[in-house]
Design an enzyme around this catalytic site. Sequence first.
Site, PDB file in Angstrom:
ATOM      1  N   HIS A   1      40.785  40.123  40.125  1.00  0.00           N
ATOM      2  CA  HIS A   1      41.615  41.324  40.052  1.00  0.00           C
ATOM      3  C   HIS A   1      41.501  41.991  38.688  1.00  0.00           C
ATOM      4  CE1 HIS A   1      45.741  43.041  39.128  1.00  0.00           C
ATOM      5  NE2 HIS A   1      45.258  43.858  40.035  1.00  0.00           N
TER       6      HIS A   1
ATOM      7  N   GLU B   1      51.762  44.535  35.479  1.00  0.00           N
ATOM      8  CA  GLU B   1      51.706  44.655  36.937  1.00  0.00           C
ATOM      9  C   GLU B   1      52.271  43.397  37.592  1.00  0.00           C
ATOM     10  OE1 GLU B   1      48.094  44.972  40.121  1.00  0.00           O
ATOM     11  OE2 GLU B   1      47.978  46.299  38.379  1.00  0.00           O
TER      12      GLU B   1
ATOM     13  N   GLU C   1      38.339  43.923  38.523  1.00  0.00           N
ATOM     14  CA  GLU C   1      38.489  45.170  39.285  1.00  0.00           C
ATOM     15  C   GLU C   1      39.052  46.271  38.386  1.00  0.00           C
ATOM     16  OE1 GLU C   1      41.965  47.092  41.448  1.00  0.00           O
ATOM     17  OE2 GLU C   1      41.599  45.128  42.380  1.00  0.00           O
ATOM     18  N   HIS C   2      40.063  45.946  37.612  1.00  0.00           N
ATOM     19  CA  HIS C   2      40.635  46.919  36.672  1.00  0.00           C
ATOM     20  C   HIS C   2      39.599  47.363  35.638  1.00  0.00           C
ATOM     21  CE1 HIS C   2      45.186  47.019  37.111  1.00  0.00           C
ATOM     22  NE2 HIS C   2      44.805  46.224  38.085  1.00  0.00           N
TER      23      HIS C   2
END
Length: 466
Positions: free
Chosen positions: A85, A165, A88-89
Amino acid sequence: MFKSVLSSLLENGRAVSLALFALMLAVAATAAPARALDVDVSEYTLDNGMKVFVIPDHRAPVVTHMVWVRVGSADEELGKSGIAHYLEHLLFKGTKRLKPGEFSKIIRQNGGEDNAFTSYDFTAYFERIAPDRLELVMDLGADRFANAVFDDRDIKTELEVVKEERRSRTDNNPAALLREQLSAAAYTAHTYGRPVIGWMSEVEKLAAVDAQAFYQKYYTPANAALVVAGDVDPEEVLELAKKYYGKLKNDVPAPKRVRTQEPAPIAAKRVEMSDPRVASPSIARKYLVPGVNQAPPGVSATLDVLGQVLGSGSSSYLYTELVIRQKVASQVSSWHNGDTLDGGEISISLSPAPGVDVKAAEEALDAALHKLFKEGVSEDRVTRAQNQLVASNVYAIDSQFRLAYIFGAAFAIGQSVEETLGWTNRIKQVTAEQVSDAAREYLKLRNSATGVLVPAPSKAANASSN
């Protein structure tokens, strides 16, 4: 299935626009399995091994461009949870050609929108834009896939974004914390027990070298697929794919996905949480079941129907028993998630009715299930569930995003186009006897993990009472 996947995407993808968020929620609301019906799909393989799927959809002058990579959080090394993840950022932070944020800026300047999401079994990047901008998007997408730059300053900044997040979407959400703890309890060995966003204790230690190593290992053409749905011609898309993605090289072999498989369950698991932020109690339960790749022929479709029969809508079995007849619950729902690389799950969510004790509600749930085991599932319920699943799938493929998602997700877990297109027929062939047998076989308590979330007095209330 799709509802549970979308919740993961919304929790673990980048911040989405309100319009796109609404679209994704609309797609999720169908709760249909990730399968297609009467869809024209062209499939190609580029010389470098990258797959290309094209789904023409000429109802509107829009195209959805997706790049899928066969890697997700369940492929992460021990101690590196959240790296899929996090990467991905980082792939929005710039390349050798583009400055940080320039990718999304160009897409917006051309009237489009872009985002990405990570799940247990895949990572995907997508853009929605006018068809005459497709070549631009392919150029940008191929550049990002091969030429990402990992700048220490950007990496540290984005790590703080990911940590925030996690705090905002999980740590500050008691229901999300329960789901996370329930998954951790349900899986003894498999990495499906780790959160997609990662454990904070590991996320905060992720570094540039981790992201770059993950990128170099998994982001290779032979481990990826391009999916294009929209107002396009398949042959023209193929030529563009050859021009931009076809030139990418496999610097490493496509990695083998070797994961520790979950042993057969031998004991029920349980998680109990209390939180002062909770207004009313809730019960969540998941049963570990075979995924589509492990289930014997016909079983995955049978479990789809079982999940629908149990708790999808006000006419479902558990809703009728617990909400309408016994009035021990105010809400109950269930769903099957079997479209995974490895094992699947049947999940049940229950809210006790006001004034009903959590223990009494859970006992009523168990009693209702035992009644189902004894009496079996009626033909009427199975027929209704089948019709609901097929109808919801028909409505779902009105979404261009869903069309692209269907075949990208299938690619990521090793399912063919033919298997994907054949789902409707498999659903129609399921019998009431098969559903009853599946309930008895897979809804055994030892296959389950149960989570209970109850309100707790706040610190202020405790202090005032002393």
